[in-house]
Scaffold this active site. Structure first.
Site, PDB file in Angstrom:
ATOM      1  NE  ARG A 243      -7.324   2.606   7.914  1.00  0.00           N
ATOM      2  CZ  ARG A 243      -7.358   2.564   9.214  1.00  0.00           C
ATOM      3  NH1 ARG A 243      -6.647   3.366   9.923  1.00  0.00           N
ATOM      4  NH2 ARG A 243      -8.097   1.674   9.798  1.00  0.00           N
ATOM      5  CB  THR A 244      -9.856   2.443   1.496  1.00  0.00           C
ATOM      6  OG1 THR A 244      -8.707   1.850   2.098  1.00  0.00           O
ATOM      7  CG2 THR A 244      -9.695   2.414  -0.002  1.00  0.00           C
TER       8      THR A 244
ATOM      9  CE  LYS B 279     -35.008  -5.937  -1.015  1.00  0.00           C
ATOM     10  NZ  LYS B 279     -35.701  -4.884  -1.783  1.00  0.00           N
TER      11      LYS B 279
ATOM     12  NE  ARG C  14     -11.574  -2.274   0.927  1.00  0.00           N
ATOM     13  CZ  ARG C  14     -10.785  -1.897   1.943  1.00  0.00           C
ATOM     14  NH1 ARG C  14     -11.173  -2.102   3.183  1.00  0.00           N
ATOM     15  NH2 ARG C  14      -9.634  -1.316   1.716  1.00  0.00           N
TER      16      ARG C  14
ATOM     17  CG  HIS D 280      -5.667  -1.918  -0.914  1.00  0.00           C
ATOM     18  ND1 HIS D 280      -6.214  -0.809  -1.535  1.00  0.00           N
ATOM     19  CD2 HIS D 280      -5.995  -1.800   0.408  1.00  0.00           C
ATOM     20  CE1 HIS D 280      -6.823  -0.066  -0.634  1.00  0.00           C
ATOM     21  NE2 HIS D 280      -6.713  -0.642   0.547  1.00  0.00           N
TER      22      HIS D 280
HETATM   23  C1  NCD Z   1      -6.098  -2.932   4.494  1.00  0.00           C
HETATM   24  C2  NCD Z   1      -7.135  -3.635   3.666  1.00  0.00           C
HETATM   25  O1  NCD Z   1      -8.336  -3.535   3.907  1.00  0.00           O
HETATM   26  O2  NCD Z   1      -6.706  -4.270   2.725  1.00  0.00           O
HETATM   27  N1  NCD Z   1      -6.487  -1.725   5.040  1.00  0.00           N
HETATM   28  C3  NCD Z   1      -6.561  -0.591   4.293  1.00  0.00           C
HETATM   29  O3  NCD Z   1      -7.192  -0.533   3.270  1.00  0.00           O
HETATM   30  N2  NCD Z   1      -5.881   0.492   4.730  1.00  0.00           N
HETATM   31  C4  NCD Z   1      -5.362  -3.812   5.400  1.00  0.00           C
HETATM   32  C5  NCD Z   1      -6.108  -4.619   6.417  1.00  0.00           C
HETATM   33  O4  NCD Z   1      -7.294  -4.875   6.325  1.00  0.00           O
HETATM   34  O5  NCD Z   1      -5.432  -5.052   7.346  1.00  0.00           O
END
Ligand code: NCD
Length: 325
Positions: free
Chosen positions: A71-72, A99, A121, A149
């Site tokens: 999703r993100t 590498k 991320r 997040h």
């Molecule tokens: C979360 C994450 O990756 O921090 N998911 C998200 O971004 N919607 C929560 C998770 O991984 O459970």
């Protein structure tokens, strides 16, 4: 022109942030500005879903996901495209990181392409903050380790505001794997700043006492707290981050904490259920609840685009003129 954000008067905050790393130091005014701009974009997407705006024409946004994401990542990509930016996705599997290139050198290399924003991320806490020292681009944290997040936190605030018309005075109960959750840290900072009461619920090893210092109440049994909840946020049991056994058995966990229709029958009639995804159906939440009229899971996904459009707008173009002067 005075623009109202969900009934809250939004005044000019003289937006000055270049990066979004975490919500820990955000003011109420900054959160309100994001919610107001996001509401504008949600409305414009509703009217013309496919037509991009040209707000970020000429800008390049780089999606740097060093950890898996559905999703993100998609939501940032769609947000950038709908603002008219070019969006480039970096694929860790095919990168020089494999590498032996350091993250710092990767960021410096990508910075040489003169991009406007890097969405990062990473499994390491602090990776997005570190990146701000090696790029002239705006950096947005899309989830770093067990830290924050912030865009999930903001879209959760937006979703609550949209459904309940306010955040102040609501009781938000967050249940599950609090320890490993970066979502909970951002949700907590945002909710407390906006005046909500927040309770964290789960077995003691997954809900450490230091969360009290951040303004949360801590409970280890769900059933006594449930009847007082306005919003229930369910967290995934993060099995991939659990090097040791934090819970003696999954069966015991589900017995005490799984959100089921039966459990919800003892909650307030208007209680709404959120989950940031990905869900483990029938572990932390029953399939029936996940698909029920109380579930805001897909609203959260939809709202993620408007909130990320708002953030990209504010970071790369500043406050829109229509926010009150
Ligand atoms: C979360 C994450 O990756 O921090 N998911 C998200 O971004 N919607 C929560 C998770 O991984 O459970």
């Amino acid at each position: 022109m005075e623009q109202e954000g969900f009934g809250i008067e939004v005044s000019r905050v003289a937006w000055s942030r270049k990066h979004v790393i975490g919500l820990a130091d955000w003011s109420r005014e900054e959160i309100q500005a994001v919610l107001a701009v996001a509401r504008y974009y949600k409305e414009s997407l509703r009217r013309t879903p496919a037509a991009p705006s040209d707000t970020l024409r000429g800008c390049t946004v780089l999606n740097l996901f060093f950890e898996p994401s559905t999703r993100t990542r998609m939501s940032f990509e769609l947000a950038g495209l709908r603002l008219g930016a070019r969006v480039v996705n970096f694929d860790r599997e095919f990168s020089s990181l494999l590498k032996g290139e350091s993250l710092r050198d990767t960021i410096r290399t990508l910075n040489a392409y003169q991009v406007d924003a890097m969405i990062i991320r990473h499994s390491l806490t602090g990776a997005p903050l570190m990146a701000t020292g090696h790029t002239t681009a705006s950096v947005i944290n899309a989830g770093d380790g067990m830290h924050e997040h912030p865009t999930q936190g903001l879209l959760d605030l937006f979703t609550i505001m949209e459904q309940k018309g306010r955040i102040e005075g609501l009781h938000v109960v967050i249940v599950g794997d609090v320890l490993h959750s970066r979502v909970v840290r951002s949700d907590l900072h945002g909710l407390i700043t906006m005046g909500a009461r927040v309770s964290l619920v789960g077995p003691p090893p997954l809900v450490p006492p230091y969360f009290r210092d951040l303004g949360a109440e801590i409970h280890h049994y769900l059933d006594p707290v449930l009847p007082e909840a306005d919003i229930l946020c369910v967290l995934r049991i993060q099995r991939e981050r659990q090097q040791k056994a934090y819970i003696p058995s999954l069966a015991e966990y589900t017995e005490l904490y799984r959100i089921t229709e039966e459990r919800l029958s003892r909650a307030r009639p208007g209680v709404l259920v959120m989950h940031p995804g990905p869900m483990n159906r029938d572990v932390e939440i029953s399939a029936a609840v996940a698909d029920s009229h109380r579930s805001l899971v897909l609203d959260q996904v939809t709202n993620g685009i408007a909130v990320r459009m708002a953030l990209l707008h504010l970071l790369l173009r500043g406050e829109p003129d229509w926010i009150a002067s």
